[in-house]
Design an enzyme around this catalytic site. Structure first.
Site, mmCIF file in Angstrom:
data_model
loop_
_atom_site.group_PDB
_atom_site.id
_atom_site.type_symbol
_atom_site.label_atom_id
_atom_site.label_comp_id
_atom_site.label_asym_id
_atom_site.label_seq_id
_atom_site.Cartn_x
_atom_site.Cartn_y
_atom_site.Cartn_z
ATOM 1 N N HIS A 6 0.959 -18.196 -5.453
ATOM 2 C CA HIS A 6 -0.271 -18.977 -5.520
ATOM 3 C C HIS A 6 -1.346 -18.471 -4.557
ATOM 4 O O HIS A 6 -2.531 -18.512 -4.863
ATOM 5 C CB HIS A 6 0.045 -20.444 -5.214
ATOM 6 C CG HIS A 6 -1.132 -21.362 -5.308
ATOM 7 N ND1 HIS A 6 -1.808 -21.603 -6.493
ATOM 8 C CD2 HIS A 6 -1.764 -22.109 -4.355
ATOM 9 C CE1 HIS A 6 -2.792 -22.456 -6.283
ATOM 10 N NE2 HIS A 6 -2.794 -22.778 -4.998
ATOM 11 N N SER A 42 -7.588 -22.288 -6.028
ATOM 12 C CA SER A 42 -6.876 -23.547 -6.218
ATOM 13 C C SER A 42 -7.882 -24.696 -6.405
ATOM 14 O O SER A 42 -8.691 -24.667 -7.319
ATOM 15 C CB SER A 42 -5.930 -23.780 -5.042
ATOM 16 O OG SER A 42 -4.968 -24.755 -5.330
#
Length: 278
Positions: free
Chosen positions: A256, A104
């Site tokens: 994610h 991320s």
């Protein structure tokens, strides 16, 4: 085969940096530097590290102001300065030819590091990396200068709720348990993090531009969750297009937080990537 975690603090670039080292007793040639995402810490790699440390030296950094690292209000929380902090830590450990792994936001720090010191970085692994984000809007930056703005940041995070946030970042929600909830909550139990987050809002520049990405020549591996709701797969496809020496792997039924959801599969692709470029 390997040593257990050796957690250490070092004062670098005006802040206290916490990192964990997992050093391979057989003097592994490869060293992988792990960099977590926004509002996270080294805790997010807890399921991936056991696989990595069987083959490589592993250094996992708590990027300030997150995790156990310092929350100094004088530190500049720009991605460029965070990258320089990583470089200084790597140099203090006398490491060369490292592989960077960023999840991320950590992916953007990894790309900044490779851009600043391509001689130091021999490979970049991006797990659902952030990309193409703009600088905070002027009105938000102005508001962040208000004396009580840190309270707004705290309330905003409290309203969203830890459990809701975890459900948003994983596809397989059955992996959410008490250990996971407590691990992600721990760094936010003291108010100093919210003062530092306020400064991060002011300091954070935009992500690296397409032109800069086009110039990067370090080999890159991109691994994405097909159901990523935080950084959609379209971002991964665009990064793959703009990073000229890159490969994109898409994991089905994955969100994610892929170091938590698919650690063994992620390790398989990492090992393949390192072997191929070696």
């Amino acid at each position: 085969m390997e040593n257990a975690n050796d957690g250490k603090y070092v004062h670098i670039n005006g802040n206290d940096i916490y990192y964990e080292s997992y050093l391979h007793q057989q003097s592994a040639k490869e060293t992988i530097i792990l960099m977590h995402g926004f509002l996270s810490s080294s805790f997010s790699f807890r399921r991936l590290i056991p696989f990595l440390q069987k083959e490589y030296n592993v250094i996992s950094i708590d990027l300030p102001p997150f995790g156990k690292s310092g929350k100094s209000r004088r530190y500049r929380y720009s991605f460029e300065n965070l990258a320089n902090t990583v470089i200084q830590l790597v140099e203090s450990l006398h490491l060369t030819k490292i592989t960077l792994l960023g999840h991320s936001m950590g992916g953007q720090i990894a790309l900044n590091t490779a851009n600043i010191r391509p001689d130091l970085v021999q490979g970049v692994i991006l797990l659902c990396s952030s990309g193409y984000m703009k600088k905070s809007k002027p009105l938000l930056i102005l508001a962040s200068c208000l004396p009580q703005f840190h309270r707004f940041v705290k309330r905003r995070l409290e309203r969203s709720g830890l459990e809701n946030n975890l459900r948003f970042v994983v596809y397989n929600q059955s992996i959410i348990d008490k250990e996971m909830e407590e691990g992600y909550l721990a760094p936010f139990l003291k108010d100093d993090i919210f003062f530092a987050l306020t400064k991060l809002i002011r300091d954070r520049e935009g992500d690296l531009s397409k032109d800069i990405l086009n110039e990067l020549r370090v080999p890159c591996l991109l691994i994405w969750g097909e159901q990523d709701q935080v950084v959609p797969l379209e971002i991964g496809k665009q990064l793959h297009k703009d990073l000229k020496k890159s490969k994109l792997i898409v994991l089905k039924e994955t969100g994610h937080l892929i170091p938590e959801e698919r650690p063994e599969e992620v390790f398989h692709y990492i090992k393949e990537f390192i072997t191929d470029k070696g």
